[in-house]
Design a protein around this motif. Structure first.
Motif, PDB file in Angstrom:
ATOM      1  N   UNK A 172     -40.075 -48.571 -22.432  1.00  0.00           N
ATOM      2  CA  UNK A 172     -40.995 -49.583 -22.937  1.00  0.00           C
ATOM      3  C   UNK A 172     -41.206 -49.339 -24.422  1.00  0.00           C
ATOM      4  N   UNK A 173     -41.245 -50.417 -25.193  1.00  0.00           N
ATOM      5  CA  UNK A 173     -41.388 -50.308 -26.640  1.00  0.00           C
ATOM      6  C   UNK A 173     -42.860 -50.458 -27.022  1.00  0.00           C
ATOM      7  N   UNK A 228     -51.883 -45.518 -30.406  1.00  0.00           N
ATOM      8  CA  UNK A 228     -50.513 -45.351 -29.937  1.00  0.00           C
ATOM      9  C   UNK A 228     -50.463 -44.310 -28.816  1.00  0.00           C
ATOM     10  N   UNK A 229     -51.170 -43.207 -29.005  1.00  0.00           N
ATOM     11  CA  UNK A 229     -51.166 -42.137 -27.993  1.00  0.00           C
ATOM     12  C   UNK A 229     -51.665 -42.661 -26.648  1.00  0.00           C
ATOM     13  N   UNK A 230     -52.757 -43.403 -26.670  1.00  0.00           N
ATOM     14  CA  UNK A 230     -53.333 -43.911 -25.422  1.00  0.00           C
ATOM     15  C   UNK A 230     -52.410 -44.926 -24.754  1.00  0.00           C
ATOM     16  N   UNK A 231     -51.723 -45.724 -25.553  1.00  0.00           N
ATOM     17  CA  UNK A 231     -50.786 -46.688 -24.974  1.00  0.00           C
ATOM     18  C   UNK A 231     -49.603 -45.977 -24.320  1.00  0.00           C
ATOM     19  N   UNK A 232     -49.118 -44.916 -24.946  1.00  0.00           N
ATOM     20  CA  UNK A 232     -48.050 -44.118 -24.340  1.00  0.00           C
ATOM     21  C   UNK A 232     -48.534 -43.518 -23.020  1.00  0.00           C
ATOM     22  N   UNK A 248     -40.683 -45.980 -29.557  1.00  0.00           N
ATOM     23  CA  UNK A 248     -41.629 -46.278 -30.628  1.00  0.00           C
ATOM     24  C   UNK A 248     -40.942 -47.240 -31.605  1.00  0.00           C
ATOM     25  N   UNK A 249     -41.626 -48.335 -31.923  1.00  0.00           N
ATOM     26  CA  UNK A 249     -41.025 -49.370 -32.771  1.00  0.00           C
ATOM     27  C   UNK A 249     -41.289 -49.056 -34.244  1.00  0.00           C
ATOM     28  N   UNK A 250     -40.248 -48.561 -34.917  1.00  0.00           N
ATOM     29  CA  UNK A 250     -40.339 -48.277 -36.342  1.00  0.00           C
ATOM     30  C   UNK A 250     -39.441 -49.180 -37.165  1.00  0.00           C
ATOM     31  N   UNK A 251     -39.151 -50.370 -36.640  1.00  0.00           N
ATOM     32  CA  UNK A 251     -38.179 -51.271 -37.276  1.00  0.00           C
ATOM     33  C   UNK A 251     -38.783 -52.645 -37.526  1.00  0.00           C
ATOM     34  N   UNK A 252     -37.960 -53.538 -38.069  1.00  0.00           N
ATOM     35  CA  UNK A 252     -38.198 -54.980 -38.137  1.00  0.00           C
ATOM     36  C   UNK A 252     -39.463 -55.375 -38.886  1.00  0.00           C
ATOM     37  N   UNK A 312     -48.107 -36.483 -24.845  1.00  0.00           N
ATOM     38  CA  UNK A 312     -48.436 -37.148 -23.584  1.00  0.00           C
ATOM     39  C   UNK A 312     -47.261 -37.195 -22.621  1.00  0.00           C
ATOM     40  N   UNK A 313     -46.046 -37.063 -23.133  1.00  0.00           N
ATOM     41  CA  UNK A 313     -44.858 -37.283 -22.324  1.00  0.00           C
ATOM     42  C   UNK A 313     -44.419 -36.032 -21.579  1.00  0.00           C
ATOM     43  N   UNK A 314     -43.869 -36.200 -20.371  1.00  0.00           N
ATOM     44  CA  UNK A 314     -43.257 -35.062 -19.684  1.00  0.00           C
ATOM     45  C   UNK A 314     -42.150 -34.453 -20.540  1.00  0.00           C
ATOM     46  N   UNK A 315     -41.919 -33.183 -20.395  1.00  0.00           N
ATOM     47  CA  UNK A 315     -40.961 -32.460 -21.235  1.00  0.00           C
ATOM     48  C   UNK A 315     -39.560 -33.055 -21.156  1.00  0.00           C
ATOM     49  N   UNK A 316     -39.192 -33.556 -19.970  1.00  0.00           N
ATOM     50  CA  UNK A 316     -37.816 -34.047 -19.802  1.00  0.00           C
ATOM     51  C   UNK A 316     -37.677 -35.542 -20.060  1.00  0.00           C
ATOM     52  N   UNK A 317     -38.729 -36.204 -20.554  1.00  0.00           N
ATOM     53  CA  UNK A 317     -38.661 -37.634 -20.844  1.00  0.00           C
ATOM     54  C   UNK A 317     -38.253 -37.840 -22.298  1.00  0.00           C
ATOM     55  N   UNK A 318     -37.190 -38.596 -22.560  1.00  0.00           N
ATOM     56  CA  UNK A 318     -36.767 -38.804 -23.948  1.00  0.00           C
ATOM     57  C   UNK A 318     -37.639 -39.799 -24.696  1.00  0.00           C
ATOM     58  N   UNK A 319     -37.826 -39.531 -25.979  1.00  0.00           N
ATOM     59  CA  UNK A 319     -38.524 -40.444 -26.880  1.00  0.00           C
ATOM     60  C   UNK A 319     -37.490 -41.125 -27.768  1.00  0.00           C
ATOM     61  N   UNK A 320     -37.513 -42.437 -27.764  1.00  0.00           N
ATOM     62  CA  UNK A 320     -36.598 -43.258 -28.556  1.00  0.00           C
ATOM     63  C   UNK A 320     -37.367 -43.824 -29.740  1.00  0.00           C
ATOM     64  N   UNK A 321     -36.696 -43.992 -30.864  1.00  0.00           N
ATOM     65  CA  UNK A 321     -37.310 -44.699 -31.985  1.00  0.00           C
ATOM     66  C   UNK A 321     -36.395 -45.811 -32.445  1.00  0.00           C
ATOM     67  N   UNK A 322     -36.938 -47.010 -32.528  1.00  0.00           N
ATOM     68  CA  UNK A 322     -36.208 -48.142 -33.112  1.00  0.00           C
ATOM     69  C   UNK A 322     -36.384 -48.063 -34.623  1.00  0.00           C
TER      70      UNK A 322
END
Length: 345
Positions: A100-101, A145-149, A162-166, A203-213
């Motif tokens: 989810x973005x 942002x933290x609470x939404x994650x 995380x949307x860092x684009x456009x 906030x994220x589990x250790x094995x969950x990847x974080x993506x950045x646009x």
């Protein structure tokens, strides 16, 4: 050799193929409450049935005035979790994983009475003049942002983007075109983005990847290019980004006096940007941008220019793009039993 239907794993995210449905705003919230509707459910679940391995839910905003329009999704309230959880559960049931973005539109929030931004610079002459956030408000935005994650994780997603684009808020902070601040968030253009990444990772589990646009190139005079975006990406990678989703542009309207270039209209025009980020950082990347031709998408993977390929317009036209691609490329993929007759050679 890897190809479009090779499995892929990054941290705990295991994908059956390399095909991603990128986030694409549907502007389909019915009550302006940010809650996903039956349209969103059908839209995303159909692409899972259609063979995509990884579906990234559209730009979902951290506060009401962070939306592009009042018809966008939100995650500023716990009341918005159940509808998203319903979508995630169904997509999982049909063999795909879900990201989810998480975002804020900043000065591009069209329906906000007074948009906010790093500096009081409007998007164009027809846009509202945004209000510059105070230093304390910037810190509060990081917390939003933290609470939404946190809420996204409660909804059961497999990854966060995380949307860092456009030209949206994070992009506005790291672009010298739009950040003219003299506080700590102006002296260090990546500080806002880094703090959001760090708060998300907490906030994220250790094995969950974080993506950045990331927009890896701007198309306005004085805007940054690939050399500068490699520097941005390195800072964000150090903060905790696991995958970069490489796009470009969005910092200003095209065709204006200050524009010196335009996004390409040819197939795969953004792939070189993804390739450069991948090479410079040795990091997984998602390529996007006119990759609807299965042969081209397959070549991007086979030539090791990107690790995953996002197909946007192609999937808007055809929910079963991935199944059709497997047929054209003569690759094995699981077809729902209900559709087997349609895909028999």
């Amino acid at each position: 050799m890897e190809h479009l239907f090779s499995p892929y794993k990054v941290k705990g995210l295991e994908l059956k193929n390399r095909i991603v449905m990128p986030p694409m705003c549907q502007y389909s919230v019915e009550k302006k409450d940010g809650i996903a509707t039956d349209w969103h459910y059908l839209h995303y679940v159909n692409r899972a049935i259609g063979g995509a391995s990884f579906i990234i839910i559209e730009m979902t905003d951290v506060e009401p005035d962070g939306r592009i329009t009042d018809y966008d999704l939100g995650l500023w309230s716990d009341e918005q979790i159940p509808a998203l959880a319903r979508i995630v559960e169904a997509v999982h049931r049909h063999g795909a994983k879900v990201g989810i973005q998480i975002a804020h539109a900043g000065r591009k929030a069209e329906d906000a009475a007074v948009p906010v931004a790093p500096s009081a610079i409007p998007y164009d002459e027809n846009s509202k003049i945004p209000r510059a956030l105070s230093t304390e408000e910037v810190k509060e935005m990081v917390e939003k942002f933290r609470k939404s994650v946190q809420r996204a994780i409660k909804a059961g997603v497999d990854a966060i983007e995380i949307h860092g684009a456009h030209g949206y808020l994070i992009h506005q902070f790291h672009s010298p075109l739009t950040n003219k601040r003299d506080d700590e968030y102006g002296k260090d253009l990546t500080k806002f983005g880094r703090e959001i990444i760090e708060s998300a990772k907490a906030e994220m589990p250790e094995d969950m990847p974080l993506i950045m646009r990331l927009s890896a190139k701007e198309y306005a005079q004085g805007g940054y290019g690939i050399k500068e975006s490699v520097g941005l990406a390195k800072e964000y990678q150090k903060a905790g980004v696991d995958i970069f989703h490489i796009s470009s542009g969005g910092e200003g309207p095209l065709g204006t006096t200050g524009t010196f270039g335009r996004p390409g209209t040819h197939a795969g025009y953004q792939v070189p940007l993804a390739r450069e980020i991948k090479k410079a950082l040795n990091v997984p990347v998602i390529a996007v941008g006119r990759l609807d031709d299965p042969a081209l998408a397959n070549a991007v993977i086979g030539n090791e220019e990107a690790d995953l390929v996002a197909v946007g317009r192609g999937m808007l036209r055809n929910p079963h793009w991935a199944l059709e691609a497997a047929t054209k490329l003569r690759k094995e993929t699981e077809v729902p039993k209900q559709y087997l007759y349609g895909f028999k050679s």
